[in-house]
Design a protein around this motif. Structure first.
Motif, PDB file in Angstrom:
ATOM      1  N   GLU A 176       0.831  -1.201   0.000  1.00 55.64           N
ATOM      2  CA  GLU A 176       0.000   0.000   0.000  1.00 55.64           C
ATOM      3  C   GLU A 176       0.868   1.254   0.000  1.00 55.64           C
ATOM      4  O   GLU A 176       0.560   2.241  -0.674  1.00 55.64           O
ATOM      5  CB  GLU A 176      -0.927  -0.015   1.217  1.00 55.64           C
ATOM      6  N   ARG A 177       1.973   1.226   0.755  1.00 54.86           N
ATOM      7  CA  ARG A 177       2.865   2.391   0.805  1.00 54.86           C
ATOM      8  C   ARG A 177       3.477   2.674  -0.563  1.00 54.86           C
ATOM      9  O   ARG A 177       3.749   3.829  -0.908  1.00 54.86           O
ATOM     10  CB  ARG A 177       3.970   2.164   1.829  1.00 54.86           C
ATOM     11  N   ASP A 178       3.695   1.615  -1.336  1.00 56.49           N
ATOM     12  CA  ASP A 178       4.273   1.804  -2.659  1.00 56.49           C
ATOM     13  C   ASP A 178       3.357   2.606  -3.572  1.00 56.49           C
ATOM     14  O   ASP A 178       3.819   3.169  -4.581  1.00 56.49           O
ATOM     15  CB  ASP A 178       4.567   0.441  -3.308  1.00 56.49           C
ATOM     16  N   ALA A 205      -2.306   8.501   6.388  1.00 57.74           N
ATOM     17  CA  ALA A 205      -2.740   7.312   5.646  1.00 57.74           C
ATOM     18  C   ALA A 205      -3.331   6.268   6.577  1.00 57.74           C
ATOM     19  O   ALA A 205      -4.341   5.629   6.257  1.00 57.74           O
ATOM     20  CB  ALA A 205      -1.558   6.730   4.866  1.00 57.74           C
ATOM     21  N   ARG A 206      -2.718   6.084   7.753  1.00 63.03           N
ATOM     22  CA  ARG A 206      -3.229   5.095   8.696  1.00 63.03           C
ATOM     23  C   ARG A 206      -4.621   5.473   9.186  1.00 63.03           C
ATOM     24  O   ARG A 206      -5.507   4.623   9.324  1.00 63.03           O
ATOM     25  CB  ARG A 206      -2.268   4.981   9.888  1.00 63.03           C
ATOM     26  N   ALA A 207      -4.823   6.761   9.465  1.00 63.76           N
ATOM     27  CA  ALA A 207      -6.128   7.203   9.957  1.00 63.76           C
ATOM     28  C   ALA A 207      -7.205   7.057   8.893  1.00 63.76           C
ATOM     29  O   ALA A 207      -8.333   6.641   9.175  1.00 63.76           O
ATOM     30  CB  ALA A 207      -6.033   8.659  10.431  1.00 63.76           C
ATOM     31  N   VAL A 208      -6.860   7.392   7.653  1.00 64.64           N
ATOM     32  CA  VAL A 208      -7.832   7.271   6.561  1.00 64.64           C
ATOM     33  C   VAL A 208      -8.175   5.804   6.316  1.00 64.64           C
ATOM     34  O   VAL A 208      -9.342   5.454   6.101  1.00 64.64           O
ATOM     35  CB  VAL A 208      -7.280   7.924   5.281  1.00 64.64           C
ATOM     36  N   GLU A 262       3.415  14.129  -0.376  1.00 62.15           N
ATOM     37  CA  GLU A 262       2.168  14.890  -0.298  1.00 62.15           C
ATOM     38  C   GLU A 262       1.358  14.549   0.941  1.00 62.15           C
ATOM     39  O   GLU A 262       0.335  15.179   1.212  1.00 62.15           O
ATOM     40  CB  GLU A 262       1.314  14.622  -1.544  1.00 62.15           C
ATOM     41  N   THR A 263       1.760  13.537   1.687  1.00 66.18           N
ATOM     42  CA  THR A 263       1.009  13.136   2.873  1.00 66.18           C
ATOM     43  C   THR A 263       1.958  12.522   3.883  1.00 66.18           C
ATOM     44  O   THR A 263       3.178  12.545   3.693  1.00 66.18           O
ATOM     45  CB  THR A 263      -0.113  12.147   2.505  1.00 66.18           C
TER      46      THR A 263
END
Length: 252
Positions: free
Chosen positions: A72-74, A86-89, A80-81
């Protein structure tokens, strides 16, 4: 002078550790509000504001501990974030049943703004599932009705009046089409030369005869089906022209 307020003191302290040179001399480390110098770089203040927003999003989502996997990180541009964002979303998306959260992830939106995004995504998924179920049910119904119409046409051809009525009422056959089915079957070749009332009477008797043949064929098929289940050879029926009748023959 710029200030950024964090939901927790630990979040504020983390920014203080990252940008000590940008802090205002009167910044109070006991508070959750971080004070920056008036000449602090704009990028530093923006990074602090984004970090504070991410932390608020984590608390609002109810779970800030959802791991973002390496694959997912890739697919995420972390210029930009941030990882906490990302973890919260992702946590918010999973709470709403949206597993393909990256398809809707927008680095320009706050965590809270993603709520509407994933609620709509979840609603679209349910709607697609409902549509799929309706389409499958419709196809199944049309297939079943098609088989019924084929079966009824075969019985109508053998003079079954209820089957002929089914063709007009349920299968969309016109009266002319049903009459053609009946005319194409074997009958008395002299009926067309008879007076009207006599023709109608004789036609009625032919209909009964054909219906009797249809019932006889069904009974013959049932007899042979029972014999087959018990290992016996099928019978030939002299009354049906010496024909061996099976269940498969009824649908032909």
């Amino acid at each position: 002078m710029s200030t950024v307020e964090f939901p927790t003191k630990s979040g504020a302290d983390l920014i203080r550790l990252q940008y000590p040179d940008a802090l205002c001399p009167d910044d109070d480390k006991r508070l959750k509000t971080v004070r920056f110098r008036s000449d602090a770089p704009e990028s530093v203040v923006e990074a602090a504001e984004l970090a504070a927003e991410d932390e608020r999003g984590e608390h609002a989502a109810g779970s800030g501990q959802v791991t973002v996997t390496e694959p997912e990180r890739d697919h995420i541009d972390f210029t930009e974030t941030t990882v906490p964002h990302a973890r919260a979303v992702k946590a918010l998306a999973l709470d709403r049943g949206v597993s393909n959260w990256l398809d809707y992830y927008n680095t320009t939106l706050t965590v809270d703004e993603h709520r509407d995004v994933y609620e709509r995504a979840d609603g679209d998924k349910r709607l697609d599932a409902d549509r799929s179920a309706v389409e499958k049910a419709g196809k199944a119904a049309r297939h079943a009705e098609g088989e019924q119409c084929d079966h009824a046409e075969g019985h109508c051809m053998h003079g079954d009046p209820e089957a002929c009525e089914f063709l007009t009422d349920r299968c969309g056959f016109s009266d002319d089409q049903v009459n053609k089915i009946l005319d194409d079957t074997e009958g008395d070749p002299s009926t067309g030369d008879l007076p009207g009332p006599v023709y109608q009477g004789l036609s009625s008797q032919w209909t009964k005869y054909k219906a009797g043949l249809a019932q006889a064929r069904e009974a013959a098929a049932a007899i042979n089906e029972i014999r087959d289940q018990y290992g016996q050879d099928p019978l030939e029926f002299d009354e049906l022209g010496g024909e061996v009748v099976t269940k498969a023959d009824l649908n032909t």
